[in-house]
Design a protein around this motif. Structure first.
Motif, PDB file in Angstrom:
ATOM      1  N   THR A  86     -15.747 -45.261   3.012  1.00  0.00           N
ATOM      2  CA  THR A  86     -15.515 -43.933   2.927  1.00  0.00           C
ATOM      3  C   THR A  86     -14.025 -43.764   3.053  1.00  0.00           C
ATOM      4  O   THR A  86     -13.314 -42.831   2.542  1.00  0.00           O
TER       5      THR A  86
ATOM      6  N   ASN B  82     -22.591 -40.941   9.211  1.00  0.00           N
ATOM      7  CA  ASN B  82     -22.172 -42.321   8.887  1.00  0.00           C
ATOM      8  C   ASN B  82     -23.846 -43.151   8.646  1.00  0.00           C
ATOM      9  O   ASN B  82     -23.851 -43.744   7.641  1.00  0.00           O
TER      10      ASN B  82
ATOM     11  N   SER C  68     -25.164 -41.565   5.263  1.00  0.00           N
ATOM     12  CA  SER C  68     -24.396 -42.266   4.044  1.00  0.00           C
ATOM     13  C   SER C  68     -24.529 -43.786   3.909  1.00  0.00           C
ATOM     14  O   SER C  68     -24.387 -44.390   2.917  1.00  0.00           O
TER      15      SER C  68
ATOM     16  N   ASP D 127     -19.685 -44.403  -3.685  1.00  0.00           N
ATOM     17  CA  ASP D 127     -19.530 -44.903  -2.264  1.00  0.00           C
ATOM     18  C   ASP D 127     -20.859 -45.568  -2.016  1.00  0.00           C
ATOM     19  O   ASP D 127     -21.805 -44.808  -2.120  1.00  0.00           O
TER      20      ASP D 127
HETATM   21 MG    MG Z   1     -19.188 -44.540   4.461  1.00  0.00          MG
END
Ligand code: MG
Ligand code: ADP
Length: 374
Positions: A85, A224, A227, A273
């Motif tokens: 990221t 976090n 993701s 991502d």
């Molecule tokens: Mg990330």
């Protein structure tokens, strides 16, 4: 390959640096029982700036190809915390109230700036729009608890369903799963996906931050950890058309004027991502969490499988199983189509991450051998 610096925590607990780069496109992994060297097109060591990564990775060329009508994709791969990221978007602490310093802006913001700059200098007009999706693996139905006083019988239990969902990060309100479809003309596509036009850097950056907070809101976990279990795909659609220097009678100079405005081209630039690539047993997940992690790993496995097959010499290639996961379906055009793909593999230099780092490097070596029709 991008090697991030050791974090404060890693330095404080005395982790060793086991990854080194000599600046010649090679990465050396040296630890007690390991000594391996890998070669890549570009290696960015801990000291490399965001700008150096943008300029040295070929990202600028990718932006230009997108303007020329190609489908371009950049995907960040690596274990959670390896800097995916950060590489794409810069540090996570930025918000609408506290934007990131220009120096740490990631590949995305630099590409948007480049697109807008190009649209001015090329004398062609670009129409830019963006869509933002995430593939999140949600536990759709929970395992029903056994009735009190009865022994749970296997046939009463339904297996946990964990089909990953495709969600629109631009749509306001609670997340809704969108259907992924296929058609002869469009290939795989997401039905009812929102797409937003933008004309300035602020507009697209705001869009990103809003979608980011949306992502945070939709999850009970911190961003976090959320993701690390979802794949995020931001696609910028670039429609370019040369501006006519001889405006048709009755129109203002510089406006699109139908057929005399020259041929239009449609390209795209997709930023992916990917979810963290770490193995389940190392994150200590259990039960439902591990089903979730397994399923995310399954889509990464499917991606790895497609990459392995694509990496074979063209004559020896068999059918590529894009249909094996939602991720590979959505990436089919980038992986095997006529597009150009940049893969940024992110690794941590820490001795504690050794085995994940080696597996990321092996994965990246395979990806490097993929060539598809120009
Ligand atoms: Mg990330
Ligand atoms: P991932 O997305 O792979 O899980 P992050 O991008 O969130 O990892 O990075 C984890 C942490 O390391 C973050 O705090 C981030 O700011 C920091 N970090 C990652 N790469 C770099 C870098 N090149 N320079 C400085 N800090 C970095």
């Amino acid at each position: 390959i991008r090697v991030r610096p050791l974090t404060c925590t890693e330095t404080q607990r005395g982790d060793q640096r086991v990854v080194h780069s000599l600046g010649d496109g090679t990465v050396h992994v040296t630890a007690a029982r390991h000594d391996a060297t890998f070669g890549f097109n570009a290696v960015f060591d801990a000291g490399a700036s965001q700008e150096a990564v943008f300029e040295g990775s070929g990202m600028r060329q990718l932006v230009e190809l997108a303007i020329d009508g190609f489908s371009c994709t950049v995907f960040a791969f690596g274990q959670t915390g390896s800097g995916k990221t950060y590489t794409l978007m810069g540090p996570l602490t930025q918000s609408e109230a506290q934007p990131a310093a220009p120096g740490v802006l990631g590949l995305m913001q630099r590409s948007f700036a480049c697109l807008l700059e190009q649209s001015r200098s090329r004398g062609s007009d670009l129409a830019l729009s963006a869509s933002y999706l995430e593939i999140y693996n949600e536990q759709v139905t929970a395992r029903p608890a056994a009735l009190p006083g009865t022994a749970s019988t296997p046939h009463l239990r339904c297996p946990p369903r964990c089909a990953p969902q495709v969600r629109d990060l631009l749509s306001p309100g609670p997340p809704r799963a969108l259907p992924l479809r296929w058609s002869k003309t469009r290939g795989f596509y997401v039905e009812n996906q929102l797409s937003m036009d933008f004309e300035s850097l602020e507009a697209i950056t705001d869009l990103l931050l809003q979608a980011g907070s949306q992502r945070r809101r939709t999850s009970a976990h911190a961003l976090n950890s959320h993701s690390s279990r979802s794949h995020a795909l931001l696609t910028v659609h670039v429609r370019s058309r040369a501006v006519s220097t001889h405006p048709a009678p009755g129109t203002q100079a510089g406006l699109f004027v139908g057929p005399s405005a020259g041929p239009s081209k449609q390209g795209s630039l997709c930023f992916v991502d990917l979810a963290g690539s770490e193995r389940v047993k190392e994150t200590g997940s259990s039960g439902e969490l591990s089903t979730e992690a397994n399923s995310i790993n399954r889509s990464l496995l499917a991606l790895g499988h497609c990459i392995s097959l694509l990496a074979k010499p063209r004559g020896k290639r068999t059918h590529i199983p894009y249909r094996d996961s939602k991720l590979t379906r959505l990436l089919a055009r980038s992986l095997g189509g006529s597009g150009v793909t940049l893969m940024v593999a992110c690794i941590s230099p820490s001795s504690r991450c050794l085995s994940e780092t080696l597996s990321t490097l092996h994965y990246a070596s395979r990806a490097r051998r993929v060539t598809t029709k120009p």
